[in-house]
Design a protein around this motif. Structure first.
Motif, mmCIF file in Angstrom:
data_model
loop_
_atom_site.group_PDB
_atom_site.id
_atom_site.type_symbol
_atom_site.label_atom_id
_atom_site.label_comp_id
_atom_site.label_asym_id
_atom_site.label_seq_id
_atom_site.Cartn_x
_atom_site.Cartn_y
_atom_site.Cartn_z
ATOM 1 N N ARG A 62 0.847 -1.198 0.000
ATOM 2 C CA ARG A 62 0.000 0.000 0.000
ATOM 3 C C ARG A 62 0.878 1.241 0.000
ATOM 4 N N LEU A 63 0.793 1.983 -1.082
ATOM 5 C CA LEU A 63 1.540 3.227 -1.226
ATOM 6 C C LEU A 63 0.549 4.339 -1.555
ATOM 7 N N PRO A 64 0.905 5.586 -1.309
ATOM 8 C CA PRO A 64 -0.052 6.669 -1.505
ATOM 9 C C PRO A 64 -0.506 6.862 -2.956
ATOM 10 N N ASP A 65 0.349 6.581 -3.917
ATOM 11 C CA ASP A 65 0.014 6.892 -5.303
ATOM 12 C C ASP A 65 -0.375 5.688 -6.151
ATOM 13 N N MET A 66 0.042 4.500 -5.765
ATOM 14 C CA MET A 66 -0.291 3.291 -6.512
ATOM 15 C C MET A 66 -0.010 2.086 -5.624
ATOM 16 N N SER A 67 -0.540 0.938 -5.984
ATOM 17 C CA SER A 67 -0.297 -0.237 -5.150
ATOM 18 C C SER A 67 1.077 -0.830 -5.453
ATOM 19 N N GLY A 68 1.609 -1.523 -4.475
ATOM 20 C CA GLY A 68 2.868 -2.227 -4.684
ATOM 21 C C GLY A 68 2.747 -3.284 -5.769
ATOM 22 N N ILE A 69 1.566 -3.860 -5.907
ATOM 23 C CA ILE A 69 1.338 -4.841 -6.969
ATOM 24 C C ILE A 69 1.489 -4.168 -8.329
ATOM 25 N N ASP A 70 0.936 -2.959 -8.471
ATOM 26 C CA ASP A 70 1.085 -2.225 -9.733
ATOM 27 C C ASP A 70 2.543 -1.845 -9.988
ATOM 28 N N VAL A 71 3.258 -1.488 -8.932
ATOM 29 C CA VAL A 71 4.690 -1.177 -9.079
ATOM 30 C C VAL A 71 5.427 -2.421 -9.572
ATOM 31 N N ALA A 72 5.173 -3.560 -8.943
ATOM 32 C CA ALA A 72 5.835 -4.812 -9.339
ATOM 33 C C ALA A 72 5.516 -5.157 -10.792
ATOM 34 N N ARG A 73 4.259 -5.028 -11.180
ATOM 35 C CA ARG A 73 3.875 -5.310 -12.572
ATOM 36 C C ARG A 73 4.597 -4.380 -13.543
ATOM 37 N N GLU A 74 4.631 -3.096 -13.197
ATOM 38 C CA GLU A 74 5.296 -2.116 -14.066
ATOM 39 C C GLU A 74 6.785 -2.434 -14.197
ATOM 40 N N LEU A 75 7.422 -2.791 -13.100
ATOM 41 C CA LEU A 75 8.846 -3.145 -13.151
ATOM 42 C C LEU A 75 9.076 -4.344 -14.066
ATOM 43 N N ARG A 76 8.243 -5.359 -13.936
ATOM 44 C CA ARG A 76 8.389 -6.550 -14.785
ATOM 45 C C ARG A 76 8.136 -6.204 -16.253
ATOM 46 N N GLU A 77 7.137 -5.350 -16.515
ATOM 47 C CA GLU A 77 6.861 -4.932 -17.899
ATOM 48 C C GLU A 77 8.025 -4.157 -18.489
ATOM 49 N N ARG A 78 8.758 -3.440 -17.659
ATOM 50 C CA ARG A 78 9.928 -2.681 -18.111
ATOM 51 C C ARG A 78 11.171 -3.560 -18.251
ATOM 52 N N GLY A 79 11.043 -4.839 -17.929
ATOM 53 C CA GLY A 79 12.164 -5.757 -18.067
ATOM 54 C C GLY A 79 13.050 -5.868 -16.846
ATOM 55 N N CYS A 80 12.644 -5.300 -15.731
ATOM 56 C CA CYS A 80 13.415 -5.392 -14.493
ATOM 57 C C CYS A 80 13.301 -6.811 -13.948
ATOM 58 N N ASP A 81 14.442 -7.486 -13.803
ATOM 59 C CA ASP A 81 14.419 -8.853 -13.268
ATOM 60 C C ASP A 81 14.960 -8.935 -11.843
ATOM 61 N N THR A 82 15.124 -7.796 -11.189
ATOM 62 C CA THR A 82 15.554 -7.761 -9.798
ATOM 63 C C THR A 82 14.513 -8.467 -8.928
ATOM 64 N N PRO A 83 14.946 -9.311 -8.002
ATOM 65 C CA PRO A 83 13.970 -9.943 -7.101
ATOM 66 C C PRO A 83 13.167 -8.879 -6.350
ATOM 67 N N ILE A 84 11.875 -9.148 -6.191
ATOM 68 C CA ILE A 84 10.974 -8.252 -5.477
ATOM 69 C C ILE A 84 10.311 -9.038 -4.357
ATOM 70 N N LEU A 85 10.351 -8.476 -3.146
ATOM 71 C CA LEU A 85 9.657 -9.049 -1.999
ATOM 72 C C LEU A 85 8.619 -8.036 -1.548
#
Length: 127
Positions: A62-85
């Motif tokens: 839970r973040l003020p501007d978007m959900s962490g799930i949306d952040v994780a999805r966006e990172l994966r769509e951008r090709g970020c393969d860094t582990p996310i917890l």
């Protein structure tokens, strides 16, 4: 004498300053975790990942501007393969169902030593 383990460079995305500070101190006490950058909003997290590399992204759901799930999805769509917890107080089964592939989940309600161990596990290369 065993040489020290290399530091895990972590991006910590959490909007509650006290929790961010406390967990940051706990992780630093493990001896091999460095909070290399912090963010309290999803947009800031996305920008930090563009600026530098991390070994792990520790992400509040839970973040003020978007959900962490949306952040994780966006990172994966951008090709970020860094582990996310993803950390959350929400129901585990609900959260896991929504996470993109390759993203781990851990409950904020767990004892501190279990959260620290989960960070270590999440940062390990798959294989």
């Amino acid at each position: 004498m065993t040489p020290p383990q290399p530091s895990l460079r972590v991006l910590f995305v959490e909007d509650h300053p006290l929790f961010r500070m406390a967990l940051g101190m706990l992780l630093a006490s493990t001896g091999n975790v460095e909070i290399a950058a912090e963010a309290d909003r999803g947009a800031d997290a996305l920008a930090r990942v563009e600026e530098q590399e991390f070994d792990l992204i520790l992400l509040d759901i839970r973040l003020p501007d978007m959900s962490g799930i949306d952040v994780a999805r966006e990172l994966r769509e951008r090709g970020c393969d860094t582990p996310i917890l993803v950390l959350s107080m929400r129901d585990e089964s609900e959260v896991r169902r929504l996470l993109p592939a390759g993203v781990s989940f851990f409950s904020k309600a767990a004892p501190p030593e279990e959260i620290a161990a989960a960070v270590q596990r999440a940062a390990q290369p798959a294989g």
